[in-house]
Design an enzyme around this catalytic site. Structure first.
Site, PDB file in Angstrom:
ATOM      1  N   ASN A   9      -0.552  57.853  14.184  1.00  0.00           N
ATOM      2  CA  ASN A   9       0.701  57.298  14.713  1.00  0.00           C
ATOM      3  C   ASN A   9       0.792  55.841  14.260  1.00  0.00           C
ATOM      4  O   ASN A   9       0.107  54.977  14.808  1.00  0.00           O
ATOM      5  CB  ASN A   9       0.690  57.409  16.243  1.00  0.00           C
ATOM      6  N   LYS A  11       3.215  53.852  14.600  1.00  0.00           N
ATOM      7  CA  LYS A  11       4.054  53.056  15.518  1.00  0.00           C
ATOM      8  C   LYS A  11       4.996  52.155  14.708  1.00  0.00           C
ATOM      9  O   LYS A  11       5.413  52.528  13.615  1.00  0.00           O
ATOM     10  CB  LYS A  11       3.181  52.249  16.488  1.00  0.00           C
ATOM     11  N   HIS A  96       5.580  59.902  24.059  1.00  0.00           N
ATOM     12  CA  HIS A  96       4.470  58.951  23.948  1.00  0.00           C
ATOM     13  C   HIS A  96       4.552  57.968  25.118  1.00  0.00           C
ATOM     14  O   HIS A  96       5.638  57.595  25.553  1.00  0.00           O
ATOM     15  CB  HIS A  96       4.550  58.208  22.603  1.00  0.00           C
ATOM     16  N   GLU A  98       4.274  54.920  25.310  1.00  0.00           N
ATOM     17  CA  GLU A  98       5.050  53.691  25.051  1.00  0.00           C
ATOM     18  C   GLU A  98       6.547  53.967  25.206  1.00  0.00           C
ATOM     19  O   GLU A  98       7.307  53.093  25.628  1.00  0.00           O
ATOM     20  CB  GLU A  98       4.700  53.148  23.659  1.00  0.00           C
ATOM     21  N   GLU A 168      -3.149  61.896  26.173  1.00  0.00           N
ATOM     22  CA  GLU A 168      -3.414  60.490  25.871  1.00  0.00           C
ATOM     23  C   GLU A 168      -3.461  59.689  27.167  1.00  0.00           C
ATOM     24  O   GLU A 168      -2.416  59.230  27.660  1.00  0.00           O
ATOM     25  CB  GLU A 168      -2.304  59.920  24.988  1.00  0.00           C
ATOM     26  N   GLY A 174      -4.955  51.953  22.798  1.00  0.00           N
ATOM     27  CA  GLY A 174      -4.971  50.581  22.285  1.00  0.00           C
ATOM     28  C   GLY A 174      -5.904  49.646  23.023  1.00  0.00           C
ATOM     29  O   GLY A 174      -5.834  48.430  22.858  1.00  0.00           O
ATOM     30  N   SER A 214      -7.805  55.260  21.590  1.00  0.00           N
ATOM     31  CA  SER A 214      -8.932  54.516  21.020  1.00  0.00           C
ATOM     32  C   SER A 214      -9.915  55.408  20.253  1.00  0.00           C
ATOM     33  O   SER A 214     -11.138  55.212  20.313  1.00  0.00           O
ATOM     34  CB  SER A 214      -9.657  53.708  22.106  1.00  0.00           C
TER      35      SER A 214
HETATM   36  C1  PEP Z   1      -1.512  56.181  20.320  1.00  0.00           C
HETATM   37  O1  PEP Z   1      -0.734  55.241  20.342  1.00  0.00           O
HETATM   38  O2  PEP Z   1      -1.086  57.338  20.301  1.00  0.00           O
HETATM   39  C2  PEP Z   1      -2.940  55.876  20.331  1.00  0.00           C
HETATM   40  C3  PEP Z   1      -3.759  56.814  20.670  1.00  0.00           C
HETATM   41  O3  PEP Z   1      -3.300  54.592  20.004  1.00  0.00           O
HETATM   42  P1  PEP Z   1      -4.801  54.071  19.764  1.00  0.00           P
HETATM   43  O4  PEP Z   1      -5.509  55.070  18.916  1.00  0.00           O
HETATM   44  O5  PEP Z   1      -4.622  52.759  19.076  1.00  0.00           O
HETATM   45  O6  PEP Z   1      -5.437  53.960  21.108  1.00  0.00           O
END
Ligand code: PEP
Length: 252
Positions: A9, A11, A96, A98, A168, A174, A214
């Site tokens: 992703n 973003k 997601h 976000e 997630e 993040g 992460s």
């Molecule tokens: C994401 O935004 O879907 C995500 C898992 O981010 P990260 O891997 O940076 O934690």
């Protein structure tokens, strides 16, 4: 058996040139021998040009990171599922955290988005996951259940067969703090059981449930070894070609 899937992703990162460079590097890395399917969830703008690249590399597909809940019309600034389809993507990330947090997308709107995605022959990557407060209050199973029941489980058997679920946990996105393999497996198993109770054994065995939060080349293998973890949705680490390649390797 389910094939592993690694979705990156991107973003709202990378300018045009950086995006082309990263797309080319990932495409060059993914080989015939790569077992995992690779999905790149890129900004809308880059879908048409990157789709030329993925046409030559069938192991890589493109995803949009969002779509409008509306079909078409006077919705300035929105991008419809049918546009995404015609631009060359195969998947759309829906829900997601976000989008839920910064754009106030609730489960009802997400249910509409899932409908738009499926009616345009695209496949949803439907995200769910609890905040730290919700986990600390031992509400994480209830939160994920509601996100799935309201946002996703309105689809019929044919629909669910096209969906990918991404678990997630918000506290892991993040932050550098990934769910432990035990925590991931516990929730993935729970989600598969939910799918089973609604759609039966066959479809719950088939559906891919990705872990996101992460994921790095260091922790990927342990996470992907879990019986119900079918790969990863990777944010930050998908922006670094070598790191992302190592995560793809961990799934192969
Ligand atoms: C994401 O935004 O879907 C995500 C898992 O981010 P990260 O891997 O940076 O934690």
């Amino acid at each position: 058996m389910r094939n592993k899937i690694i979705a990156g992703n991107w973003k709202m990162n990378l300018d045009w040139q950086e995006a082309m460079e990263l797309g080319n590097k990932v495409a060059a890395y993914v080989e015939e021998s790569t077992k995992a399917e690779v999905i790149l969830a890129v900004p809308f703008l880059y879908i048409p040009v990157l789709s030329e690249l993925t046409e030559e590399q069938p192991k890589i597909s493109l995803a949009a990171q969002n779509c409008s809940e509306y079909r078409k019309g006077a919705y300035t600034g929105e991008v419809s599922a049918s546009m995404i389809r015609s631009a060359g993507a195969k998947y759309v990330i829906v829900g997601h955290s976000e989008r839920r947090k910064y754009f106030n997308e609730g489960n009802d709107v997400l249910a509409e988005k899932v409908r738009r995605v499926l009616e345009n022959d695209l496949q949803p990557v439907y995200c769910c996951g609890e905040t730290l407060e919700e986990r600390n209050a031992a509400n994480h199973f209830d939160v994920v259940t509601t996100q799935l029941e309201t946002g996703l489980f309105h689809v019929n058997d044919d629909g669910i067969d096209k969906c990918i679920i991404a678990y997630e946990p918000v506290w892991a996105i993040g932050t550098g703090v990934n769910a432990s393999p035990e925590q991931a497996q516990e929730m993935h198993h729970f989600i598969r059981e939910l799918v089973k109770s609604k759609y039966g054994n066959h479809l719950s065995d088939k559906i891919s449930i990705l872990y996101g939060g992460s994921v790095t080349s260091e922790n990927a293998e342990q996470l992907f070894k879990c019986a119900d973890v079918d790969g990863g949705l990777v944010g930050g680490a998908s922006l670094k070609a070598i790191e992302f390649s190592e995560i793809i390797d961990a799934a192969s």
